[in-house]
Design an enzyme around this catalytic site. Structure first.
Site, PDB file in Angstrom:
ATOM      1  N   GLY A 189       0.822  -1.207   0.000  1.00  5.39           N
ATOM      2  CA  GLY A 189       0.000   0.000   0.000  1.00  5.39           C
ATOM      3  C   GLY A 189       0.853   1.253   0.000  1.00  5.39           C
ATOM      4  O   GLY A 189       0.492   2.269   0.591  1.00  5.39           O
ATOM      5  N   PHE A 190       1.988   1.206  -0.703  1.00  3.98           N
ATOM      6  CA  PHE A 190       2.973   2.285  -0.603  1.00  3.98           C
ATOM      7  C   PHE A 190       2.509   3.597  -1.233  1.00  3.98           C
ATOM      8  O   PHE A 190       3.089   4.651  -0.972  1.00  3.98           O
ATOM      9  CB  PHE A 190       4.312   1.847  -1.214  1.00  3.98           C
ATOM     10  CG  PHE A 190       4.447   2.059  -2.700  1.00  3.98           C
ATOM     11  CD1 PHE A 190       5.200   3.122  -3.194  1.00  3.98           C
ATOM     12  CD2 PHE A 190       3.840   1.199  -3.604  1.00  3.98           C
ATOM     13  CE1 PHE A 190       5.344   3.320  -4.557  1.00  3.98           C
ATOM     14  CE2 PHE A 190       3.972   1.387  -4.972  1.00  3.98           C
ATOM     15  CZ  PHE A 190       4.727   2.450  -5.446  1.00  3.98           C
TER      16      PHE A 190
ATOM     17  N   GLY B  46      -1.245  -1.737   9.900  1.00  5.07           N
ATOM     18  CA  GLY B  46      -1.992  -0.570  10.348  1.00  5.07           C
ATOM     19  C   GLY B  46      -3.366  -0.498   9.714  1.00  5.07           C
ATOM     20  O   GLY B  46      -4.158   0.371  10.037  1.00  5.07           O
TER      21      GLY B  46
ATOM     22  N   THR C 186      -7.144  -1.275   9.344  1.00  3.36           N
ATOM     23  CA  THR C 186      -8.123  -1.544  10.390  1.00  3.36           C
ATOM     24  C   THR C 186      -9.308  -2.329   9.833  1.00  3.36           C
ATOM     25  O   THR C 186      -9.372  -2.625   8.653  1.00  3.36           O
ATOM     26  CB  THR C 186      -8.619  -0.232  11.021  1.00  3.36           C
ATOM     27  OG1 THR C 186      -9.130   0.629   9.981  1.00  3.36           O
ATOM     28  CG2 THR C 186      -7.494   0.485  11.742  1.00  3.36           C
TER      29      THR C 186
ATOM     30  N   PRO D 252      -4.464  -0.416  15.799  1.00  2.00           N
ATOM     31  CA  PRO D 252      -5.400   0.580  15.278  1.00  2.00           C
ATOM     32  C   PRO D 252      -4.766   1.960  15.152  1.00  2.00           C
ATOM     33  O   PRO D 252      -5.199   2.775  14.349  1.00  2.00           O
ATOM     34  CB  PRO D 252      -6.523   0.594  16.317  1.00  2.00           C
ATOM     35  CG  PRO D 252      -6.398  -0.691  17.056  1.00  2.00           C
ATOM     36  CD  PRO D 252      -4.934  -0.997  17.056  1.00  2.00           C
ATOM     37  N   ASN D 253      -3.734   2.201  15.973  1.00  2.00           N
ATOM     38  CA  ASN D 253      -3.090   3.517  15.977  1.00  2.00           C
ATOM     39  C   ASN D 253      -1.641   3.363  16.406  1.00  2.00           C
ATOM     40  O   ASN D 253      -1.361   2.716  17.421  1.00  2.00           O
ATOM     41  CB  ASN D 253      -3.825   4.460  16.928  1.00  2.00           C
ATOM     42  CG  ASN D 253      -3.541   5.918  16.635  1.00  2.00           C
ATOM     43  OD1 ASN D 253      -2.391   6.316  16.484  1.00  2.00           O
ATOM     44  ND2 ASN D 253      -4.582   6.733  16.551  1.00  2.00           N
TER      45      ASN D 253
ATOM     46  N   HIS E 205     -11.821  11.976  11.524  1.00  2.86           N
ATOM     47  CA  HIS E 205     -10.795  11.628  10.552  1.00  2.86           C
ATOM     48  C   HIS E 205     -11.056  12.322   9.215  1.00  2.86           C
ATOM     49  O   HIS E 205     -12.139  12.852   8.972  1.00  2.86           O
ATOM     50  CB  HIS E 205     -10.754  10.111  10.331  1.00  2.86           C
ATOM     51  CG  HIS E 205     -10.091   9.360  11.431  1.00  2.86           C
ATOM     52  ND1 HIS E 205     -10.725   9.058  12.624  1.00  2.86           N
ATOM     53  CD2 HIS E 205      -8.836   8.847  11.542  1.00  2.86           C
ATOM     54  CE1 HIS E 205      -9.901   8.395  13.408  1.00  2.86           C
ATOM     55  NE2 HIS E 205      -8.745   8.252  12.771  1.00  2.86           N
TER      56      HIS E 205
ATOM     57  N   LYS F  41     -11.255   8.226   4.730  1.00  2.00           N
ATOM     58  CA  LYS F  41     -11.201   7.023   5.559  1.00  2.00           C
ATOM     59  C   LYS F  41     -12.420   6.158   5.265  1.00  2.00           C
ATOM     60  O   LYS F  41     -13.554   6.643   5.241  1.00  2.00           O
ATOM     61  CB  LYS F  41     -11.148   7.390   7.040  1.00  2.00           C
ATOM     62  CG  LYS F  41     -10.978   6.188   7.966  1.00  2.00           C
ATOM     63  CD  LYS F  41     -10.708   6.626   9.398  1.00  2.00           C
ATOM     64  CE  LYS F  41     -10.606   5.436  10.342  1.00  2.00           C
ATOM     65  NZ  LYS F  41      -9.524   4.494   9.956  1.00  2.00           N
TER      66      LYS F  41
END
Length: 263
Positions: free
Chosen positions: A7-8, A96, A98, A123-124, A152, A156
């Site tokens: 996911g860069f 990371g 979620t 989650p964070n 957010h 998201k």
């Protein structure tokens, strides 16, 4: 330690790439995107001095680049399948993304323990956010009347946020059950009172200009308490990501939550 980033091209993934490049003990060996236009990261102006292959297939990346750890910041739709594939290849994972269910987390933990490799889902990754959750957990013992507001950016995909859910889970462990609000309250518009977890209400805000923010609001007779954390820039998550990558070398199981590896 050889690191690949899945996911860069996302905002978080892009920041992870820069973080790995800054850390002397970490080496970026591959990046993954579901529909890459490039074959090598040097085709991107910002990374023109690098020689790092870009992959579209996760299994192919794992077999050819042979990373020690993969950092995954993708989407809830593919987060579980990606992590499962990474662990089944015997590669450590820092995730990371979620949206994992408790059953999915337990399934991934079983794979990690069978393979005897470390993995962490959080989650964070902001240390301040972890402290907020811990403070809220402690306060919930004395202030059982509580609601969560998480805010957010409007790109998201999942709501409520993983941080809000984790906060609610932690507070529930230390809180006398109270169903928040009046017994006979009526929502004039569906969803006006937010989602419910163990009697607590969780509200989600999505707006442009925001990054990641959360308030935990407690109320009692004659007083109130608000615990808030703000991430103004995604750099706030990177120290936690780097720590997690290194920590996976010491683990032979999957850990859920950054707070569980902090001293």
């Amino acid at each position: 330690m050889k690191v690949a980033v899945s996911g860069f091209k996302g905002r978080m993934g892009h920041e992870v790439v820069k973080t790995v490049l800054r850390e002397e003990d970490l080496e970026l060996v591959a990046v993954l995107d579901h529909e890459p236009k490039e074959k090598n990261i040097r085709e991107i102006v910002e990374f023109s001095s690098l020689d790092v292959p870009v992959y579209a297939n996760l299994s192919e990346m794992l077999e050819e680049a042979k990373p020690d750890c993969v950092v995954d910041f993708t989407t809830p739709k593919v987060g579980y399948s990606n992590t499962k594939t990474i662990l089944e290849h015997g590669v450590r994972a820092v995730v990371g993304t979620t949206g994992f269910t408790p059953e999915q987390i337990e399934s991934l933990r079983e794979i990690a323990e069978t393979k005897k490799i470390g993995a962490l889902i959080a989650p964070n990754f902001a240390v301040g956010a972890v402290l907020m959750m811990q403070f809220a957990q402690k306060a919930a013992k004395y202030f059982p009347n509580v609601e969560i507001i998480e805010l957010h950016h409007d790109n998201k995909l999942d709501a409520p946020s993983g941080t809000a859910v984790k906060t609610a889970e932690m507070m529930a462990e230390n809180r006398t059950f109270v169903k928040q609000g009046a017994e006979d309250e009526v929502e004039l518009m569906e969803g006006a009172r937010g989602a419910e977890y163990e009697g607590m209400r969780i509200h989600s805000v999505r707006l442009p200009g925001l990054v990641a923010h959360q308030e935990v609001i407690f109320g009692a007779e004659g007083q109130g308490l608000t615990i808030r954390h703000d991430s103004y820039d995604r750099i706030s998550f990177m120290s936690g990501v780097a720590l997690s990558i290194r920590k996976t070398k010491e683990l032979e199981t999957l850990i859920y939550g950054l707070e569980n590896i902090l001293d």
